[in-house]
Design a protein around this motif. Structure first.
Motif, PDB file in Angstrom:
ATOM      1  N   GLY A 102     -11.673 -31.888 141.867  1.00 13.78           N
ATOM      2  CA  GLY A 102     -10.841 -31.672 143.048  1.00 13.78           C
ATOM      3  C   GLY A 102     -10.335 -30.249 143.153  1.00 13.78           C
ATOM      4  O   GLY A 102     -10.174 -29.716 144.257  1.00 13.78           O
ATOM      5  N   GLY A 103     -10.095 -29.616 142.009  1.00 14.44           N
ATOM      6  CA  GLY A 103      -9.607 -28.236 142.002  1.00 14.44           C
ATOM      7  C   GLY A 103     -10.646 -27.290 142.573  1.00 14.44           C
ATOM      8  O   GLY A 103     -10.341 -26.426 143.410  1.00 14.44           O
ATOM      9  N   VAL A 104     -11.896 -27.454 142.126  1.00  9.51           N
ATOM     10  CA  VAL A 104     -12.973 -26.574 142.611  1.00  9.51           C
ATOM     11  C   VAL A 104     -13.239 -26.857 144.087  1.00  9.51           C
ATOM     12  O   VAL A 104     -13.457 -25.941 144.885  1.00  9.51           O
ATOM     13  CB  VAL A 104     -14.260 -26.749 141.766  1.00  9.51           C
ATOM     14  N   LYS A 105     -13.178 -28.144 144.455  1.00  8.53           N
ATOM     15  CA  LYS A 105     -13.396 -28.529 145.850  1.00  8.53           C
ATOM     16  C   LYS A 105     -12.345 -27.877 146.764  1.00  8.53           C
ATOM     17  O   LYS A 105     -12.663 -27.346 147.830  1.00  8.53           O
ATOM     18  CB  LYS A 105     -13.323 -30.057 145.971  1.00  8.53           C
ATOM     19  N   ALA A 106     -11.099 -27.901 146.308  1.00  6.90           N
ATOM     20  CA  ALA A 106     -10.021 -27.300 147.097  1.00  6.90           C
ATOM     21  C   ALA A 106     -10.223 -25.786 147.211  1.00  6.90           C
ATOM     22  O   ALA A 106      -9.981 -25.191 148.268  1.00  6.90           O
ATOM     23  CB  ALA A 106      -8.672 -27.608 146.451  1.00  6.90           C
ATOM     24  N   ALA A 107     -10.686 -25.166 146.116  1.00  8.31           N
ATOM     25  CA  ALA A 107     -10.903 -23.714 146.130  1.00  8.31           C
ATOM     26  C   ALA A 107     -12.020 -23.335 147.098  1.00  8.31           C
ATOM     27  O   ALA A 107     -12.026 -22.237 147.662  1.00  8.31           O
ATOM     28  CB  ALA A 107     -11.240 -23.221 144.725  1.00  8.31           C
ATOM     29  N   LEU A 108     -12.942 -24.257 147.277  1.00  8.82           N
ATOM     30  CA  LEU A 108     -14.080 -24.001 148.156  1.00  8.82           C
ATOM     31  C   LEU A 108     -13.687 -24.191 149.632  1.00  8.82           C
ATOM     32  O   LEU A 108     -14.439 -23.826 150.539  1.00  8.82           O
ATOM     33  CB  LEU A 108     -15.213 -24.970 147.773  1.00  8.82           C
ATOM     34  N   SER A 109     -12.507 -24.744 149.872  1.00 13.07           N
ATOM     35  CA  SER A 109     -12.045 -24.974 151.242  1.00 13.07           C
ATOM     36  C   SER A 109     -11.076 -23.860 151.659  1.00 13.07           C
ATOM     37  O   SER A 109     -10.845 -22.915 150.901  1.00 13.07           O
ATOM     38  CB  SER A 109     -11.325 -26.321 151.325  1.00 13.07           C
ATOM     39  N   HIS A 110     -10.508 -24.001 152.835  1.00  9.86           N
ATOM     40  CA  HIS A 110      -9.542 -23.015 153.326  1.00  9.86           C
ATOM     41  C   HIS A 110      -8.138 -23.597 153.400  1.00  9.86           C
ATOM     42  O   HIS A 110      -7.250 -23.038 154.035  1.00  9.86           O
ATOM     43  CB  HIS A 110      -9.991 -22.499 154.695  1.00  9.86           C
ATOM     44  N   GLN A 111      -7.953 -24.751 152.729  1.00 11.53           N
ATOM     45  CA  GLN A 111      -6.654 -25.420 152.730  1.00 11.53           C
ATOM     46  C   GLN A 111      -5.560 -24.546 152.119  1.00 11.53           C
ATOM     47  O   GLN A 111      -5.785 -23.919 151.079  1.00 11.53           O
ATOM     48  CB  GLN A 111      -6.725 -26.672 151.846  1.00 11.53           C
ATOM     49  N   ASN A 112      -4.387 -24.553 152.758  1.00 10.66           N
ATOM     50  CA  ASN A 112      -3.227 -23.883 152.176  1.00 10.66           C
ATOM     51  C   ASN A 112      -2.457 -24.890 151.335  1.00 10.66           C
ATOM     52  O   ASN A 112      -1.848 -25.813 151.862  1.00 10.66           O
ATOM     53  CB  ASN A 112      -2.349 -23.325 153.302  1.00 10.66           C
ATOM     54  N   LEU A 113      -2.465 -24.730 150.026  1.00 11.85           N
ATOM     55  CA  LEU A 113      -1.853 -25.712 149.117  1.00 11.85           C
ATOM     56  C   LEU A 113      -0.636 -25.145 148.397  1.00 11.85           C
ATOM     57  O   LEU A 113      -0.283 -25.575 147.304  1.00 11.85           O
ATOM     58  CB  LEU A 113      -2.901 -26.205 148.115  1.00 11.85           C
TER      59      LEU A 113
END
Ligand code: CO
Length: 209
Positions: A102-113
């Motif tokens: 999930g961490g890598v997936k989030a990094a691959l997106s443009h989501q502001n977390l």
């Protein structure tokens, strides 16, 4: 019974079983630990170091964080690394990622977390280094490949530390390994392997170790 009470009850049963199997188990471990392995893994609850490697307490020194990162400003990681390499003198360091991270997936997106952005930015840097290879792949393959490349880069990050380079100079260890775990079948795949004393790009090598 509540969920947390279940854990405490299971713990009693586990401790009892261990003593039945091996009466000296706790006595032996209470006095010392001499693990041969340092494990740097993802915090993901599905990738428990001991369980997937069939090892017991006492065999693996463990550090886990989101997406199994080796970040050179992470005092926690550096302290664990220093202790494992120079005090416990581990023979192997394993960076273990996993497909579906999930961490890598989030990094691959443009989501502001929020605060996570700062941690995940390190993975975005891995993407930038390998952008040419990654943009040629379709979306699913891109995630799998970034997960593998991220493990490779984190293994390299270990080799870039003076902690590891000093050990290589004085005791020809530890060996560095990069593995990726499959949530689908439970199998570990080797993606990176750096033996003690390997040469890095010279800009990363330190004198006076
Ligand atoms: Co993960």
């Amino acid at each position: 019974m509540t969920a947390f009470e279940r854990l405490l009850l299971a713990n009693k049963a586990w401790a009892k079983e261990k003593v039945q199997e091996d009466p000296g188990f706790f006595k032996r471990l209470a006095s010392q630990q001499s693990p041969k392995f340092l494990w740097i893994g993802c915090s993901d609850s599905r990738v428990p170091a001991n369980e997937i490697t069939g090892t017991d307490p006492g065999e693996i020194f463990v550090q886990r964080n989101i997406a199994n990162m080796v970040v050179h400003t992470d005092l926690n990681l550096l302290s664990v690394l220093e202790y494992a390499v120079h005090h416990l003198k581990v023979e192997h360091i394993i960076v273990c990622g996993h497909y579906g991270c999930g961490g890598v997936k989030a990094a691959l997106s443009h989501q502001n977390l929020g605060i996570l952005n700062k941690w995940l930015r390190n993975i975005k840097d891995v993407y930038r280094i390998h952008e040419e290879e990654l943009t040629a792949l379709d979306e699913d393959k891109q995630l799998d490949r970034l997960i593998e490349l991220n493990v490779e880069e984190q293994v390299l990050n270990l080799a870039k530390t003076s902690i590891v380079q000093k050990a290589w100079k004085h005791r020809q260890g530890p060996h560095l390994h990069g593995w990726v775990y499959s949530l689908a079948n439970g199998i570990l795949k080797t993606v990176s392997n750096i033996p003690p004393g390997a040469r890095l790009e010279s800009i990363y090598e330190f004198n006076d170790l």
